[in-house]
Design an enzyme around this catalytic site. Structure first.
Site, short mmCIF file in Angstrom:
data_model
loop_
_atom_site.label_atom_id
_atom_site.label_comp_id
_atom_site.label_asym_id
_atom_site.label_seq_id
_atom_site.Cartn_x
_atom_site.Cartn_y
_atom_site.Cartn_z
N ASN A 92 0.87 -1.18 0.00
CA ASN A 92 0.00 0.00 0.00
C ASN A 92 0.90 1.22 0.00
OD1 ASN A 92 -1.79 2.04 0.55
ND2 ASN A 92 -2.36 1.31 2.60
N TRP A 93 1.01 1.86 -1.17
CA TRP A 93 1.95 2.98 -1.30
C TRP A 93 1.39 4.25 -0.66
CZ3 TRP A 93 3.93 2.53 -7.12
CH2 TRP A 93 4.54 1.28 -7.29
N LYS A 94 0.13 4.25 -0.29
CA LYS A 94 -0.54 5.42 0.29
C LYS A 94 -0.30 6.66 -0.58
CE LYS A 94 -0.32 3.24 4.79
NZ LYS A 94 -0.21 3.37 6.24
N SER A 107 3.35 -2.22 10.33
CA SER A 107 4.81 -2.26 10.50
C SER A 107 5.42 -3.61 10.14
CB SER A 107 5.20 -1.85 11.93
OG SER A 107 4.75 -0.55 12.20
N GLY A 129 2.78 -1.18 4.35
CA GLY A 129 2.82 0.24 4.00
C GLY A 129 4.25 0.67 3.72
N GLY A 130 4.89 1.24 4.73
CA GLY A 130 6.23 1.83 4.58
C GLY A 130 7.22 0.95 3.84
N GLY A 155 2.40 2.19 10.82
CA GLY A 155 3.34 3.30 10.66
C GLY A 155 4.06 3.67 11.94
N GLU A 213 -5.45 -5.13 10.75
CA GLU A 213 -4.42 -4.12 10.98
C GLU A 213 -4.70 -3.41 12.29
OE1 GLU A 213 -2.40 -2.85 7.09
OE2 GLU A 213 -4.20 -1.63 7.30
N HIS A 261 -9.48 1.00 4.78
CA HIS A 261 -8.23 1.16 5.54
C HIS A 261 -8.51 2.08 6.73
CE1 HIS A 261 -4.20 2.48 6.58
NE2 HIS A 261 -3.76 1.39 5.98
N GLU A 306 -7.00 4.49 7.88
CA GLU A 306 -6.84 5.93 7.59
C GLU A 306 -8.11 6.47 6.93
OE1 GLU A 306 -3.10 5.52 5.54
OE2 GLU A 306 -2.16 5.01 7.45
P1 PGA Z 1 2.82 0.20 7.71
O1 PGA Z 1 1.36 0.42 7.07
O2 PGA Z 1 3.37 -1.06 7.13
O3 PGA Z 1 3.61 1.42 7.27
O4 PGA Z 1 2.64 0.13 9.18
C1 PGA Z 1 0.48 -0.66 6.93
C2 PGA Z 1 -0.83 -0.17 6.37
O5 PGA Z 1 -1.26 0.93 6.71
O6 PGA Z 1 -1.48 -0.88 5.56
#
Ligand code: PGA
Length: 250
Positions: A9-11, A210, A231-232, A172, A166, A95, A97
Site C-alpha cells: 500500500n503505497w498510500k 509495521s 505500508g512503509g 506506521g 491491521e 483502511h 486511515e
Molecule cells: P505500515 O502500514 O506497514 O507502514 O505500518 C500498513 C498499512 O497501513 O497498511
C-alpha cells in the site's frame, strides 16, 4: 495450505517517475509462484503508468480506494469499474486511515466491499482496533462488529474477499503486534467467519502494521496469517521483495 498474498500500500507517496521505477524493479525482481501473490496499490493517478510497468510480470495491481457509487455526480471519486478497466484486480477497502480521516463507517466499508465485488475486483477489507480499545479489552467486540457489518451486507457471501487485520496502533509506528497477538486475533476472525458460514473458513486474512523484512517470517509462520498488507516497507523494492521471499519460504 492457503496461498499467501503480500500487498503493498503505497498510500500518498511516490511521484510519477518513482512509481514507475518502483514497479519496474518489482516486475524485474519477482519471478512469481502459485503459493505467493504479490500485489501493489499505487496512488490512483499512477495506475496506468504502474500497469504498463507491470505488464507481462507476475506482480498484480490494486487500488487504495473506490467510490461507493458506480457512476454519476460524485466529483473526485473513482468507480470500481474504472479501476478494473485500467488493469486493477484488487482494491483496499476501509483502511483505518479512510475510516479515521475520511469518515468511513462500517456501513460505508461494507457497501464499498459490495461495489468492489460487483466491479470484478477483489476487495481487501481492513479491520482493526485502536490502542485504547485494546487496552480496554475490547479487541473481539470491535473486530466482531466490523465483521458483522460485512456479513450482514454480503447477501451473496464473503467467499471472494480478502481481509486484512491491521491493529491501528501498529500502523506506521514501527510497533508490530507480536506473532502470538496477531495469531490470536486471526484465529478469532477465522472462527467468527466459519461460524457464520463454513464456506468462509478459507477467506484469506492478512496481517498489517509495521511489517518489515525482518519480522515477516515470524508472522507468516502463524497458522492463520495468510500474508501481509505492507505500508512503509513497500516503498523500497528490495524490502518489499524480501517480504515476498519470506512468504515463499513460510
Ligand atoms: P505500515 O502500514 O506497514 O507502514 O505500518 C500498513 C498499512 O497501513 O497498511
Amino acid at each position: 495450505m492457503r496461498p499467501k498474498l503480500v500487498v503493498g500500500n503505497w498510500k500518498l507517496n511516490t511521484r510519477r517517475d518513482e512509481a514507475q521505477a518502483l514497479a519496474q524493479a518489482l516486475a524485474a525482481g519477482w519471478s512469481g509462484s502459485a503459493q505467493v501473490r504479490l500485489v501493489v496499490c499505487p496512488p490512483a493517478v499512477h495506475i496506468p503508468v504502474v500497469a504498463a510497468a507491470l505488464e507481462g510480470s507476475r506482480v498484480a495491481l490494486g487500488a487504495q480506494n473506490l467510490a461507493e457509487q458506480p457512476e454519476g455526480a460524485f466529483t473526485g471519486e473513482i468507480a470500481g469499474e474504472m479501476l478494473a478497466d485500467y488493469g486493477c484486480g484488487f482494491v483496499i477497502v476501509g483502511h483505518s486511515e479512510r475510516r479515521a480521516l475520511f469518515g468511513e463507517t462500517n456501513a460505508v466499508v461494507a457497501s464499498k466491499m459490495l461495489r468492489a465485488l460487483d466491479s470484478g475486483l477483489t476487495p481487501i477489507v481492513c479491520i482493526g482496533e485502536t490502542l485504547a480499545e485494546r487496552e480496554a479489552g475490547q479487541v473481539e467486540a470491535v473486530i466482531g462488529a466490523q465483521l458483522d457489518a460485512l456479513v450482514a451486507a454480503a447477501t451473496a457471501g464473503l467467499a471472494g474477499i480478502v481481509l486484512a487485520y491491521e491493529p491501528i496502533w501498529a500502523i506506521g509506528t514501527g510497533q508490530t503486534a507480536s506473532p502470538a497477538q496477531a495469531q490470536a486475533v486471526h484465529a478469532f476472525i477465522r472462527g467468527r467467519l466459519s461460524a457464520a458460514n463454513p464456506a468462509w473458513a478459507d477467506v484469506p486474512v492478512l496481517y498489517g502494521g509495521s511489517v518489515k523484512a525482518d519480522n515477516a517470517a515470524s508472522l507468516f509462520a502463524e497458522q492463520d496469517i495468510d500474508g501481509a498488507l505492507v505500508g512503509g516497507a513497500s516503498l523500497a523494492a528490495d524490502d518489499f521483495l524480501a517480504i515476498g521471499q519470506q512468504a515463499l519460504q513460510a
